[in-house]
Design a protein around this motif. Structure first.
Motif, PDB file in Angstrom:
ATOM      1  N   THR A  14      -3.353  33.078 -26.673  1.00 55.56           N
ATOM      2  CA  THR A  14      -3.829  32.999 -28.049  1.00 55.56           C
ATOM      3  C   THR A  14      -3.708  31.547 -28.498  1.00 55.56           C
ATOM      4  N   ALA A  15      -4.689  31.078 -29.233  1.00 57.48           N
ATOM      5  CA  ALA A  15      -4.637  29.692 -29.717  1.00 57.48           C
ATOM      6  C   ALA A  15      -5.413  29.587 -31.017  1.00 57.48           C
ATOM      7  N   ASP A  16      -5.162  28.520 -31.751  1.00 55.08           N
ATOM      8  CA  ASP A  16      -5.992  28.264 -32.928  1.00 55.08           C
ATOM      9  C   ASP A  16      -7.402  27.891 -32.471  1.00 55.08           C
ATOM     10  N   ALA A  34      -5.682  19.110 -31.853  1.00 56.54           N
ATOM     11  CA  ALA A  34      -4.220  19.099 -31.740  1.00 56.54           C
ATOM     12  C   ALA A  34      -3.600  18.160 -32.779  1.00 56.54           C
ATOM     13  N   ALA A  38      -3.216  22.019 -34.739  1.00 53.33           N
ATOM     14  CA  ALA A  38      -3.676  23.279 -34.149  1.00 53.33           C
ATOM     15  C   ALA A  38      -3.099  23.461 -32.741  1.00 53.33           C
ATOM     16  N   SER A  39      -2.868  24.721 -32.365  1.00 52.84           N
ATOM     17  CA  SER A  39      -2.563  25.003 -30.962  1.00 52.84           C
ATOM     18  C   SER A  39      -3.896  25.093 -30.229  1.00 52.84           C
ATOM     19  N   VAL A  40      -3.978  24.470 -29.066  1.00 55.93           N
ATOM     20  CA  VAL A  40      -5.273  24.326 -28.397  1.00 55.93           C
ATOM     21  C   VAL A  40      -5.170  24.723 -26.928  1.00 55.93           C
ATOM     22  N   VAL A  41      -6.152  25.496 -26.463  1.00 54.99           N
ATOM     23  CA  VAL A  41      -6.325  25.755 -25.034  1.00 54.99           C
ATOM     24  C   VAL A  41      -7.658  25.135 -24.632  1.00 54.99           C
ATOM     25  N   GLY A 142       0.004  18.317 -26.035  1.00 48.68           N
ATOM     26  CA  GLY A 142       0.476  19.697 -25.995  1.00 48.68           C
ATOM     27  C   GLY A 142      -0.604  20.728 -25.758  1.00 48.68           C
ATOM     28  N   VAL A 143      -1.792  20.273 -25.366  1.00 45.22           N
ATOM     29  CA  VAL A 143      -2.905  21.195 -25.105  1.00 45.22           C
ATOM     30  C   VAL A 143      -2.667  21.887 -23.756  1.00 45.22           C
ATOM     31  N   ARG A 144      -2.885  23.194 -23.743  1.00 43.39           N
ATOM     32  CA  ARG A 144      -2.778  23.924 -22.481  1.00 43.39           C
ATOM     33  C   ARG A 144      -4.119  23.836 -21.760  1.00 43.39           C
ATOM     34  N   ALA A 381     -10.138  23.115 -36.082  1.00 44.45           N
ATOM     35  CA  ALA A 381      -8.721  23.282 -36.416  1.00 44.45           C
ATOM     36  C   ALA A 381      -8.574  23.737 -37.860  1.00 44.45           C
TER      37      ALA A 381
END
Lengths: 535, 114
Positions: A14-16, A34, A38-41, A142-144, A381
């Protein structure tokens, strides 16, 4: 595929913000999203850092000093070539954003060249260095990153797009990422022509966007062909500025050239080989070319040809929309599509706003990728945050799941369908020199192909990716030719033999979309700048 | 197209398997990756740049060829030559710092037609 969302995936995240594609546009999008918290994949079909047209190459960048005179000249220089379909407001914003992003790259450690007087030059980027740095920056933010993880479809519900699902090609596992917003940055479509770095660019993003209800724009500007040695994948048309082109007997082909004279090269190639020699480059220029783009000389060095003194055979490789200007239509300056939660950036999106119907090379595309990527990342974001708690309750389903599956496709079937699409888009007589008759016949064959490929199901993960590519290329070709039929004039790179001039009454951009039934219509928004002095 | 993974040079780091955008290599029990899907190679040369020991050779042709052997490639200085030009590897500095595109652009501006 199809019901991927309702069946549990092997990898569920799950990500933003989900970014599809890890080239320049995707990495800038991930970085800026990011930076907004925001959390980012980020998922890449190949490997973020080596995938796509930029990484293996070198590119000029539309980096222009912010003086009124230089900016004015920069904007003016391509307007006529692009058929006056570009927009000065967008150009100004791209020039501003590119200027600041390139300076940001310098701060981040990109080793821009410095002259004897200490002046730093920021008008070009070497792909391997640039994309290695972008991957490092994205990871640090911090991006996955999921490499080798092509997206096969978007997830959507009544609120709009809410993620995507796909496969991990190394393991055959499935993945699902639920996200508040999705950015498509998966590049254009070069139809597996092996133009340098382009074989991952098969229009996948167009198809998943269209399935979710997005439109495309400028798809008639999709017939870019690049010059390359016949034996090599290295496409670097700009360097042929210093070439003379020859027949086999060594006489000069009059009118052949890298810019306006590409049609002459195409016409000649239809009946006989064409040779080139970079004999117009001065001694200084030769050494500058080498230091600027080592990749260009790799093929020559390994084969033992000196391109400055020896003739070598050349061909034209289809770059399709990668160096065309068509792509997913954007409805505003945040790079949003008409589908809530869905954004597009880079070559996946239309570049008409800054190029109109023609882009000569990488410079504008590179500027567009970093600018549109940044805007899409920031806007996605913000959008994801505004969804708030509603996000948790969403259960988006596969946007492609309406498709009925009727037949299991073998690897051989998929190869055959891919070859069938290539037979429609590669020939100069269909795609470069366009006529009502040839386009209509081609659309007929492509519609038949679509009816076959759209219902096919692949037996395993890696075949599923290739099947999806065949579907995406078929759909892309249909949008291209439907748009090309609708534009009954010659404008930008779109050449109609039966309508050889520009028609002031068709001075508008064309939108297209649809899957089983393709539609084309003029954009209603007025162009901000009048067409002037078209000759 | 990719033609060689040198098993005398390879240190089994798996970089080529990871970085190839079209997934041409597979891991193998010996630790030396195998060229599993040569047809998918798009001849982008990226694997050569990421190989820390110059164990790979990508021929410039877009189709398979009868490529020279490892000894010949090493003797002619081809193995690792692209990585050296780009300035990647221990003790080297990035070739991007020597990018002379700006000199080309300046010269082009002086040429009519540009």
């Amino acid at each position: 595929m199809g019901n991927a969302a309702s069946i549990r995936s092997d990898v569920e995240l799950t990500a933003d913000v989900l970014v599809i594609g890890g080239g320049p546009a995707g990495t800038w999008a991930a970085l800026t999203a990011a930076a907004q918290g925001a959390s980012v994949v980020l998922v890449d079909k190949g490997y973020c850092g080596t995938s796509g047209a930029t990484a293996p190459s070198g590119t000029g960048v539309w980096y222009v000093e912010p003086t009124e005179e230089q900016r004015e000249a920069a904007m003016k220089s391509r307007e006529a070539l692009g058929g006056y379909l570009a927009d000065r407001g967008w150009m100004k914003r791209v020039l501003d954003r590119t200027y600041s992003n390139m300076n940001d790259l310098a701060l981040a450690g990109y080793p821009f060249p410095v002259d004897d007087e200490g002046k730093s030059y920021r008008r070009s980027l070497q792909g391997p260095e640039y994309m290695k740095l972008m991957r490092r920056r994205v990871r640090k933010a911090g991006v996955r990153i999921l490499d080798h993880s092509p997206a096969l479809e978007l997830l959507a519900d009544e609120h709009g797009v809410g993620g995507a699902s796909g496969v991990r090609t190394e393991t055959g596992e499935t993945w699902t990422v639920k996200a508040g917003a999705v950015i498509i940055a998966s590049g254009g479509c070069a139809f597996l022509s092996k133009a340098l770095g382009c074989n991952v660019l098969t229009g996948d993003g167009y198809l998943i966007a269209a399935e979710a209800g997005a439109s495309l724009s400028g798809m008639e500007f999709s017939n870019a062909y690049a010059i390359s040695p016949t034996f090599s994948t290295v496409t670097k048309t700009a360097f042929y500025t210093w070439a003379t082109f020859y027949y086999e007997d060594g006489t000069v082909i009059e009118g052949a050239g890298s810019q306006q004279g590409r049609s002459v090269i195409a016409r000649t190639l239809q009946t006989q080989p064409v040779y080139a020699r970079l004999d117009r480059a001065t001694e200084d220029m030769r050494s500058w070319m080498r230091a600027a783009q080592p990749n260009f000389f790799l093929s020559f060095d390994r084969i033992g040809i000196d391109p400055f003194t020896q003739l070598f055979p050349v061909t034209l490789r289809l770059e399709g929309t990668v160096r065309g200007t068509g792509g997913i239509h954007l409805i505003d300056e945040s790079c949003a599509t008409a589908v809530p939660g869905l954004y597009a950036a880079g070559d996946a999106a239309t570049r008409q706003f800054i190029c109109g119907g023609f882009t000569g090379g990488g410079s504008h595309n590179a500027a567009w990728a970093m600018s549109s990527g940044s805007w899409a990342g920031e806007a996605a974001a913000v959008y994801a945050v505004t969804l708030g708690g509603r996000r948790e309750r969403r259960e988006p389903k596969g946007a492609g799941s309406e498709r009925q599956v009727s037949a299991l496709a073998s690897a051989g079937d998929v190869q055959e369908w891919t070859a069938a699409v290539k037979r429609e888009v590669e020939p100069f007589d269909i795609n470069l020199f366009r006529t009502e008759a040839t386009l209509t016949q081609s659309v007929g064959r492509l519609n038949g192909l679509w009816r076959t490929v759209q219902h096919a199901l692949a037996p395993n993960a890696s075949d599923a990716v290739k099947l999806r590519e065949a579907q995406a290329m078929t759909a892309t070709a249909r949008w291209m030719y439907a748009s090309a039929l609708a534009r009954r004039e010659t404008r930008g790179m779109h050449k109609r033999l039966d309508y050889p001039g520009a028609d002031a009454a068709q001075h508008y951009r064309l939108l297209t979309g649809g899957l089983d039934e393709i539609w084309v219509k003029p954009e209603t928004a007025a162009l901000s700048r009048l067409e002037v002095n078209q000759s | 197209m990719i033609e060689l993974v040198s098993n005398t040079r390879c240190i089994s780091c798996g970089q080529c398997v990871s970085v190839c955008p079209t997934r041409v290599f597979d891991e193998s029990p010996s630790g030396v990756p195998v060229i599993a899907r040569q047809d998918d190679c798009q001849t982008c040369f990226m694997c050569e740049l990421y190989c820390p020991v110059d164990a790979l050779y990508v021929s410039p042709h877009d189709h398979p060829i009868d490529a020279p052997g490892e000894t010949a490639l090493a003797e002619s200085g081809i193995l690792g030559s692209y990585r050296e030009q780009i300035g990647w590897g221990k003790g080297r500095s990035p070739g991007a710092a020597n990018d002379t595109s700006y000199l080309m652009f300046k010269a082009m501006q002086r040429t009519p037609g540009h």
